[in-house]
Design a protein around this motif. Structure first.
Motif, PDB file in Angstrom:
ATOM      1  N   ILE A  46       7.705   3.644 -10.056  1.00  0.00           N
ATOM      2  CA  ILE A  46       7.903   2.452  -9.096  1.00  0.00           C
ATOM      3  C   ILE A  46       9.749   2.284  -9.132  1.00  0.00           C
ATOM      4  CG2 ILE A  46       5.888   1.331  -9.952  1.00  0.00           C
ATOM      5  CD1 ILE A  46       7.458  -0.610 -11.709  1.00  0.00           C
ATOM      6  N   SER A  47      10.406   3.158  -8.961  1.00  0.00           N
ATOM      7  CA  SER A  47      11.643   3.318  -8.593  1.00  0.00           C
ATOM      8  C   SER A  47      12.143   2.527  -7.403  1.00  0.00           C
ATOM      9  CB  SER A  47      12.475   4.769  -8.606  1.00  0.00           C
ATOM     10  OG  SER A  47      13.674   4.682  -8.920  1.00  0.00           O
ATOM     11  N   ASN A  48      11.347   2.700  -6.490  1.00  0.00           N
ATOM     12  CA  ASN A  48      11.801   2.000  -5.108  1.00  0.00           C
ATOM     13  C   ASN A  48      11.285   0.627  -4.994  1.00  0.00           C
ATOM     14  OD1 ASN A  48      12.912   4.307  -3.910  1.00  0.00           O
ATOM     15  ND2 ASN A  48      11.381   5.127  -2.996  1.00  0.00           N
ATOM     16  N   TRP A  49      10.548  -0.062  -6.225  1.00  0.00           N
ATOM     17  CA  TRP A  49      10.094  -1.057  -5.831  1.00  0.00           C
ATOM     18  C   TRP A  49      11.147  -2.231  -6.423  1.00  0.00           C
ATOM     19  CZ3 TRP A  49       4.231  -2.198  -7.174  1.00  0.00           C
ATOM     20  CH2 TRP A  49       3.602  -0.961  -6.817  1.00  0.00           C
ATOM     21  N   THR A  50      10.974  -3.584  -5.700  1.00  0.00           N
ATOM     22  CA  THR A  50      11.857  -4.357  -6.268  1.00  0.00           C
ATOM     23  C   THR A  50      11.415  -5.496  -7.114  1.00  0.00           C
ATOM     24  OG1 THR A  50      11.035  -6.278  -4.351  1.00  0.00           O
ATOM     25  CG2 THR A  50      13.097  -4.450  -3.757  1.00  0.00           C
ATOM     26  N   LYS A  90      -5.494   3.769 -11.363  1.00  0.00           N
ATOM     27  CA  LYS A  90      -6.109   3.947 -10.064  1.00  0.00           C
ATOM     28  C   LYS A  90      -5.908   5.246  -9.541  1.00  0.00           C
ATOM     29  CE  LYS A  90      -5.759   0.601  -7.009  1.00  0.00           C
ATOM     30  NZ  LYS A  90      -5.342  -0.466  -5.828  1.00  0.00           N
ATOM     31  N   ALA A  91      -4.847   5.821 -10.109  1.00  0.00           N
ATOM     32  CA  ALA A  91      -4.420   7.349  -9.577  1.00  0.00           C
ATOM     33  C   ALA A  91      -5.667   8.125 -10.179  1.00  0.00           C
ATOM     34  CB  ALA A  91      -3.057   7.738 -10.340  1.00  0.00           C
ATOM     35  N   PHE A  92      -6.240   8.187 -11.207  1.00  0.00           N
ATOM     36  CA  PHE A  92      -7.051   9.076 -11.982  1.00  0.00           C
ATOM     37  C   PHE A  92      -8.531   8.334 -11.970  1.00  0.00           C
ATOM     38  CE2 PHE A  92      -2.846  10.009 -13.486  1.00  0.00           C
ATOM     39  CZ  PHE A  92      -2.722  11.186 -13.029  1.00  0.00           C
ATOM     40  N   TYR A  93      -8.693   7.287 -11.499  1.00  0.00           N
ATOM     41  CA  TYR A  93     -10.066   6.615 -11.504  1.00  0.00           C
ATOM     42  C   TYR A  93     -11.132   7.638 -10.874  1.00  0.00           C
ATOM     43  CZ  TYR A  93     -13.929   3.188 -10.749  1.00  0.00           C
ATOM     44  OH  TYR A  93     -15.189   2.552 -10.900  1.00  0.00           O
ATOM     45  N   PRO A  94     -12.435   7.714 -11.247  1.00  0.00           N
ATOM     46  CA  PRO A  94     -13.195   7.092 -12.504  1.00  0.00           C
ATOM     47  C   PRO A  94     -12.810   7.646 -13.816  1.00  0.00           C
ATOM     48  CG  PRO A  94     -14.439   8.215 -11.341  1.00  0.00           C
ATOM     49  CD  PRO A  94     -13.378   8.429 -10.677  1.00  0.00           C
ATOM     50  N   ASP A 118       0.917  -1.282   0.079  1.00  0.00           N
ATOM     51  CA  ASP A 118       0.025  -0.084   0.003  1.00  0.00           C
ATOM     52  C   ASP A 118       0.781   1.355  -0.050  1.00  0.00           C
ATOM     53  OD1 ASP A 118      -2.480  -1.624  -0.032  1.00  0.00           O
ATOM     54  OD2 ASP A 118      -2.380  -1.783   2.164  1.00  0.00           O
ATOM     55  N   GLU A 119       1.901   1.132   0.694  1.00  0.00           N
ATOM     56  CA  GLU A 119       2.841   2.510   0.703  1.00  0.00           C
ATOM     57  C   GLU A 119       3.562   2.550  -0.600  1.00  0.00           C
ATOM     58  OE1 GLU A 119       5.565   1.532   4.040  1.00  0.00           O
ATOM     59  OE2 GLU A 119       4.097   2.156   5.636  1.00  0.00           O
ATOM     60  N   LEU A 120       3.810   1.536  -1.306  1.00  0.00           N
ATOM     61  CA  LEU A 120       4.640   1.879  -2.392  1.00  0.00           C
ATOM     62  C   LEU A 120       3.701   2.423  -3.469  1.00  0.00           C
ATOM     63  CD1 LEU A 120       6.901  -1.618  -2.529  1.00  0.00           C
ATOM     64  CD2 LEU A 120       7.503   0.744  -2.622  1.00  0.00           C
ATOM     65  N   GLU A 121       2.159   1.642  -3.401  1.00  0.00           N
ATOM     66  CA  GLU A 121       1.324   2.099  -4.321  1.00  0.00           C
ATOM     67  C   GLU A 121       0.858   3.752  -4.237  1.00  0.00           C
ATOM     68  OE1 GLU A 121      -3.084  -0.006  -5.341  1.00  0.00           O
ATOM     69  OE2 GLU A 121      -2.952   1.280  -3.407  1.00  0.00           O
ATOM     70  N   GLU A 128       2.934   5.797  -2.974  1.00  0.00           N
ATOM     71  CA  GLU A 128       3.982   6.670  -3.530  1.00  0.00           C
ATOM     72  C   GLU A 128       4.156   6.819  -5.066  1.00  0.00           C
ATOM     73  OE1 GLU A 128       8.699   6.549  -2.235  1.00  0.00           O
ATOM     74  OE2 GLU A 128       8.123   4.934  -3.575  1.00  0.00           O
ATOM     75  N   ALA A 129       3.713   5.635  -5.772  1.00  0.00           N
ATOM     76  CA  ALA A 129       3.626   5.619  -6.979  1.00  0.00           C
ATOM     77  C   ALA A 129       2.539   6.657  -7.699  1.00  0.00           C
ATOM     78  CB  ALA A 129       3.412   4.290  -7.662  1.00  0.00           C
ATOM     79  N   ILE A 130       1.608   6.458  -6.969  1.00  0.00           N
ATOM     80  CA  ILE A 130       0.308   7.125  -7.544  1.00  0.00           C
ATOM     81  C   ILE A 130       0.642   8.811  -7.223  1.00  0.00           C
ATOM     82  CG2 ILE A 130      -1.929   7.941  -6.796  1.00  0.00           C
ATOM     83  CD1 ILE A 130      -2.719   4.845  -6.299  1.00  0.00           C
ATOM     84  N   PHE A 131       1.145   9.074  -6.032  1.00  0.00           N
ATOM     85  CA  PHE A 131       1.584  10.631  -5.936  1.00  0.00           C
ATOM     86  C   PHE A 131       2.614  11.099  -6.890  1.00  0.00           C
ATOM     87  CE2 PHE A 131       4.999  13.128  -4.342  1.00  0.00           C
ATOM     88  CZ  PHE A 131       4.498  14.311  -4.012  1.00  0.00           C
ATOM     89  N   ILE A 132       3.583  10.116  -7.433  1.00  0.00           N
ATOM     90  CA  ILE A 132       4.337  10.749  -8.472  1.00  0.00           C
ATOM     91  C   ILE A 132       3.640  10.707  -9.800  1.00  0.00           C
ATOM     92  CG2 ILE A 132       6.459   9.672  -9.913  1.00  0.00           C
ATOM     93  CD1 ILE A 132       7.352   8.276  -7.178  1.00  0.00           C
ATOM     94  N   LEU A 133       2.808  10.122 -10.045  1.00  0.00           N
ATOM     95  CA  LEU A 133       1.903   9.995 -11.472  1.00  0.00           C
ATOM     96  C   LEU A 133       1.119  11.245 -11.486  1.00  0.00           C
ATOM     97  CD1 LEU A 133       0.976   6.191 -11.789  1.00  0.00           C
ATOM     98  CD2 LEU A 133       2.384   7.581 -13.473  1.00  0.00           C
ATOM     99  N   ARG A 134       0.326  11.539 -10.329  1.00  0.00           N
ATOM    100  CA  ARG A 134      -0.217  12.670 -10.048  1.00  0.00           C
ATOM    101  C   ARG A 134       0.569  14.227 -10.221  1.00  0.00           C
ATOM    102  NH1 ARG A 134      -4.454  10.536  -5.258  1.00  0.00           N
ATOM    103  NH2 ARG A 134      -5.541   9.319  -6.712  1.00  0.00           N
ATOM    104  N   GLU A 135       1.715  13.830  -9.606  1.00  0.00           N
ATOM    105  CA  GLU A 135       2.721  15.231  -9.892  1.00  0.00           C
ATOM    106  C   GLU A 135       3.327  15.447 -11.078  1.00  0.00           C
ATOM    107  OE1 GLU A 135       4.470  17.291  -7.666  1.00  0.00           O
ATOM    108  OE2 GLU A 135       2.450  16.989  -6.710  1.00  0.00           O
ATOM    109  N   VAL A 136       3.256  14.155 -11.917  1.00  0.00           N
ATOM    110  CA  VAL A 136       3.701  14.391 -13.450  1.00  0.00           C
ATOM    111  C   VAL A 136       2.375  15.002 -14.177  1.00  0.00           C
ATOM    112  CG1 VAL A 136       3.962  12.968 -15.634  1.00  0.00           C
ATOM    113  CG2 VAL A 136       5.245  12.464 -13.444  1.00  0.00           C
ATOM    114  N   TRP A 137       1.195  14.690 -13.936  1.00  0.00           N
ATOM    115  CA  TRP A 137       0.032  15.225 -14.625  1.00  0.00           C
ATOM    116  C   TRP A 137       0.115  16.771 -14.341  1.00  0.00           C
ATOM    117  CZ3 TRP A 137      -2.393  14.672 -18.784  1.00  0.00           C
ATOM    118  CH2 TRP A 137      -3.737  15.442 -18.852  1.00  0.00           C
ATOM    119  N   ALA A 138       0.465  16.952 -13.037  1.00  0.00           N
ATOM    120  CA  ALA A 138       0.115  18.424 -12.567  1.00  0.00           C
ATOM    121  C   ALA A 138       1.485  19.541 -13.035  1.00  0.00           C
ATOM    122  CB  ALA A 138       0.289  18.476 -11.006  1.00  0.00           C
ATOM    123  N   GLN A 139       2.566  18.751 -13.257  1.00  0.00           N
ATOM    124  CA  GLN A 139       3.745  19.634 -13.586  1.00  0.00           C
ATOM    125  C   GLN A 139       3.946  19.658 -15.166  1.00  0.00           C
ATOM    126  OE1 GLN A 139       7.246  19.645 -11.055  1.00  0.00           O
ATOM    127  NE2 GLN A 139       6.069  18.464  -9.443  1.00  0.00           N
TER     128      GLN A 139
END
Length: 301
Positions: A186-190, A49-53, A10-13, A15-26
């Motif tokens: 997902i840079s921090n994912w293994t 998931k980040a932009f649903y629905p 959940d934490e990795l998810e 973080e990734a969703i935050f980054i995706l939303r930052e990309v869309w914002a910037q």
């Protein structure tokens, strides 16, 4: 007072969703770099998931070498149709035909390095200011140097010593005209994190990741698939093995491993015992000690 806990997935998810939303914002015109491999599939799932629905706001961009697994191409087309997303395709064969790059010759010839020119041309032609990729720090030492927002100069080149600090999740996407960024949610994912997440979310993936029988040849310490592009040496022979692929690239350079892992649960169990990185079976990474970093400096994924 009740407490709310997130497990590590959940934490990795989040973080990734935050980054995706930052990309869309910037950024004005971002895309998802989509190869049909598990990491780009997970990034696309996270974007859903980040932009649903609402639908995914990013087009998918694929650099087509012409040496792809047929299963990967079919999966790509099916997913694009399911999402109703725009697909941007950069063709390495088109770059060859235009004289932008020259086809490699010889036993170990590959179109992998040629992708860089096609990628940068496609980014420039489509005025893309951020390309979102599925690169992870655990894959390879050059990728371990990446930031979430990776700056590229106006030649598309990456300078690992001239990247911006990312303190307290503050991401800086400001850039001059002609420059662009790569983003890695997902840079921090293994690798194991990715498979546990795919299993948890029941994400569809190409059949190549599951064990199956295939014609292969032993080369560069891995099983290379037989294809119309494979040129056999005198001491090489085609064998039929039960294998699967841990990572997907061109059919000419992607090595398989012998495995009976034909379910997600078996893959998770198998990966948890692995001691060799998944890119250990990629022939393009064996050309030199700094093969990946050299390509990345030139503009590679």
């Amino acid at each position: 007072m009740s407490k709310y806990y997130l497990n590590y997935l959940d934490e990795l998810e989040a973080e990734a969703i935050f980054i995706l939303r930052e990309v869309w914002a910037q950024f004005q015109n971002p895309v998802i770099l989509f190869s049909g491999g598990k990491d780009s599939i997970v990034v696309t799932h996270l974007a859903r998931k980040a932009f649903y629905p609402s639908p995914i706001p990013f087009p998918l961009m694929h650099v087509d070498t012409g040496h792809n697994f047929p299963e990967t191409m079919q999966f790509r087309d099916d997913l694009v149709n399911e999402l109703g997303a725009k697909l941007i395709v950069g063709s390495v064969q088109g770059s060859i035909d235009k004289g932008r790059v020259a086809e490699e010759k010889g036993k170990n010839a590959s179109r992998n390095a040629l992708q860089t020119t096609t990628l940068l041309d496609t980014i420039e032609d489509n005025k893309i200011d951020c390309a979102i990729g599925g690169g992870r720090r655990d894959e390879e030492k050059a990728r371990a140097k990446e930031r979430f927002f990776s700056h590229r100069d106006d030649f598309g080149q990456w300078d690992p010593k001239n990247q911006r600090p990312e303190l307290w999740n503050l991401l800086n996407g400001k850039h001059f005209q002609g420059e662009h960024f790569r983003a890695f949610p997902i840079s921090n994912w293994t690798e194991l994190d990715v498979w546990n997440y795919i299993k948890r979310e029941n994400i569809a993936i190409p059949s190549l990741y599951f064990s199956h029988q295939r014609e292969v040849v032993w080369r560069n310490d891995s099983w290379i698939p037989n294809s119309e592009f494979l040129k056999l040496e005198e001491n090489e022979k085609i064998e039929v093995k039960t294998i699967r692929f841990r990572t997907l690239g061109d059919i000419t350079i992607t090595g398989g491993i012998e495995s009976d892992a034909d379910t997600l649960a078996k893959i998770v169990e198998e990966v948890s015992t692995m001691r060799l990185t998944e890119r250990g079976n990629r022939a393009d990474d064996k050309r030199s000690e700094s093969a990946m970093e050299d390509r990345k400096r030139q503009g590679y994924f």
